[in-house]
Design a protein around this motif. Structure first.
Motif, PDB file in Angstrom:
ATOM      1  N   SER A   2      46.125  32.069  34.240  1.00  0.00           N
ATOM      2  CA  SER A   2      47.421  31.660  33.708  1.00  0.00           C
ATOM      3  C   SER A   2      47.301  31.276  32.244  1.00  0.00           C
ATOM      4  CB  SER A   2      47.980  30.481  34.522  1.00  0.00           C
ATOM      5  OG  SER A   2      47.138  29.369  34.393  1.00  0.00           O
ATOM      6  N   LYS A 154      52.086  23.213  43.624  1.00  0.00           N
ATOM      7  CA  LYS A 154      51.082  24.118  43.063  1.00  0.00           C
ATOM      8  C   LYS A 154      51.582  25.552  43.036  1.00  0.00           C
ATOM      9  CE  LYS A 154      47.123  21.273  44.392  1.00  0.00           C
ATOM     10  NZ  LYS A 154      45.857  21.208  45.168  1.00  0.00           N
ATOM     11  N   ALA A 155      52.408  25.915  44.010  1.00  0.00           N
ATOM     12  CA  ALA A 155      52.962  27.265  44.060  1.00  0.00           C
ATOM     13  C   ALA A 155      54.347  27.213  44.683  1.00  0.00           C
ATOM     14  CB  ALA A 155      52.058  28.196  44.869  1.00  0.00           C
ATOM     15  N   GLU A 178      49.920  33.465  40.354  1.00  0.00           N
ATOM     16  CA  GLU A 178      49.240  32.702  41.400  1.00  0.00           C
ATOM     17  C   GLU A 178      50.083  31.530  41.902  1.00  0.00           C
ATOM     18  OE1 GLU A 178      48.469  30.489  37.620  1.00  0.00           O
ATOM     19  OE2 GLU A 178      48.634  32.594  38.214  1.00  0.00           O
ATOM     20  N   ARG A 179      51.208  31.264  41.227  1.00  0.00           N
ATOM     21  CA  ARG A 179      52.060  30.139  41.600  1.00  0.00           C
ATOM     22  C   ARG A 179      53.393  30.589  42.200  1.00  0.00           C
ATOM     23  NH1 ARG A 179      51.623  25.107  37.445  1.00  0.00           N
ATOM     24  NH2 ARG A 179      52.457  24.157  39.356  1.00  0.00           N
ATOM     25  N   ARG A 181      55.044  32.984  45.328  1.00  0.00           N
ATOM     26  CA  ARG A 181      54.867  33.830  46.525  1.00  0.00           C
ATOM     27  C   ARG A 181      55.955  34.878  46.631  1.00  0.00           C
ATOM     28  NH1 ARG A 181      54.845  29.522  51.066  1.00  0.00           N
ATOM     29  NH2 ARG A 181      55.126  31.383  52.361  1.00  0.00           N
ATOM     30  N   ARG A 318      50.483  42.565  37.091  1.00  0.00           N
ATOM     31  CA  ARG A 318      49.955  41.265  37.512  1.00  0.00           C
ATOM     32  C   ARG A 318      50.584  40.787  38.819  1.00  0.00           C
ATOM     33  NH1 ARG A 318      48.075  37.836  33.449  1.00  0.00           N
ATOM     34  NH2 ARG A 318      49.437  36.107  34.074  1.00  0.00           N
ATOM     35  N   GLY A 321      50.377  40.474  44.155  1.00  0.00           N
ATOM     36  CA  GLY A 321      50.440  39.546  45.273  1.00  0.00           C
ATOM     37  C   GLY A 321      51.784  38.858  45.450  1.00  0.00           C
TER      38      GLY A 321
END
Length: 382
Positions: A2, A154-155, A178-179, A181, A318, A321
């Motif tokens: 990040s 955190k996410a 990464e934060r 979903r 990026r 996910g």
């Protein structure tokens, strides 16, 4: 990895204290100094925000909702009886169910609804005015990441928004994959087009050319650039609606008993559509700061998630996910459905665009968002 966000760390006790206010009540988080994308620094940035629901023990049920250009953090009712701009969509038992999810909405930096902006005071007690830094969508989400830290998130389970809010949601996912979903982008694009920039430039020029603009430092003056802001709103509102809707609602009808005429030297009266645009302008002038309109408009003009990542395709790469739902309004003439289709097929995991069917155009993301309830419940909030 990040990006650096000038991180301010918050402990669990601070996070718990931040969550004491009732649902739907504006509160403020000082986030410390911040250096903008341009390199300019302000000594303190405060974010105004609201929350609904309860964050679970694992902090896995947090949903972030980003507002559009002249929106704010008041997405839904809560302890306040003031209607929210997505009242039918967010709340107990609704699509974004606040019995299940902890919903957060923050006012974008540079605005005038609770976060630091041009009307905010500097350390000497003088409004920042013309000295307020050029702000980007990336600046917005980097500061919102501090809010997430402060709340112990955190996410995000989901980030979502429409129009400029959709741009912010996508930027959140690109900057902090990464934060995030799930990401819901409605009536928005991965980068502003030349036409979108052109419409926005005309609005910005209307404000700057107002004799009362005073170079952006009008706060101590008797007059503020209301005329310029009103013209900007008229231009914007035309792009938010469709020609067909305006024809059906107003046509060439005069306002009241007035009779519009074209003869030189005569009072021609007004058409109903003129009165409508005047009303939209007056509403905005009564609640919004002209400098903030400039800051946020030009932030949206600069919107490009590819900036800093090599290319747009690299930036979207990026997002392997992140689960996406891309929505569009079928009659939108500001953020064309074709642009949503391009975004959806360029994602690492291409998805089908979900459509809002509405005759009114871009504003359908506000008025008819519940048309997306079923795909959202099935694909995001299952």
């Amino acid at each position: 990895m990040s990006v650096e966000t000038n991180v301010v760390l918050y402990d669990a006790e601070t996070a718990a204290a931040l969550d004491q206010a009732p649902d739907g009540i504006l509160r403020h988080l000082p986030t410390g100094p911040y250096t903008f994308e341009t390199g300019a620094t302000l000594p303190q940035i405060v974010l105004g925000y609201e929350t609904w629901g309860t964050l679970n023990a694992e902090a896995t049920n947090a949903v972030y909702i980003a507002h559009a250009l002249t929106g704010d953090s008041h997405v839904a009712r809560g302890a306040s009886t003031e209607p929210g701009w997505w009242d039918g969509f967010v709340g107990p038992g609704k699509t974004v169910d606040t019995n299940r999810y902890f919903v957060v909405a923050a006012n974008m930096v540079g605005g005038c609804s609770g976060s630091t902006g041009p009307a905010s005071l500097d350390p000497q007690g003088v409004p920042w005015g013309s000295r307020f830094p050029f702000t980007t969508i990336k600046d917005s989400v980097r500061l919102e990441a501090r809010l997430a830290d402060a709340l112990g998130i955190k996410a995000w389970h989901t980030v979502l928004g429409g129009s400029m809010g959709g741009a912010r949601a996508l930027e959140w996912a690109v900057e902090f994959p990464e934060r995030v979903r799930n990401c819901v982008v409605v009536a928005a694009t991965a980068e502003s087009s030349a036409e979108q920039i052109a419409f926005a430039q005309a609005q910005s020029a209307a404000i700057r050319l107002d004799p009362d603009f005073a170079g952006g430092d009008y706060y101590a003056n008797e007059r503020v650039p209301s005329a310029g802001l009103g013209i900007a709103r008229r231009i914007a509102h035309i792009t938010y609606r469709t020609a067909a809707e305006l024809d059906v609602r107003f046509g060439r009808a005069p306002q009241g008993s007035e009779q519009p005429v074209a003869s030189a030297g005569l009072d021609r009266g007004r058409y109903q559509v003129e009165s409508y645009l005047d009303h939209q302008a007056d509403k905005l002038v009564g609640r919004f700061d002209a400098n903030s309109y400039l800051v946020l408009t030009e932030a949206l003009m600069s919107h490009d998630v590819g900036r800093g990542h090599g290319s747009l395709r690299d930036a979207l790469g990026r997002l392997e996910g992140v689960n996406f739902l891309v929505g569009a309004v079928d009659s939108d003439r500001l953020y064309w459905p074709e642009q949503s289709e391009l975004l959806a097929k360029t994602l690492p995991n291409p998805c089908e665009v979900r459509y809002i069917t509405s005759p009114i155009g871009h504003d359908g993301f506000l008025t008819d968002i519940e048309q997306l309830s079923e795909p959202l419940k099935r694909e995001i909030f299952s």
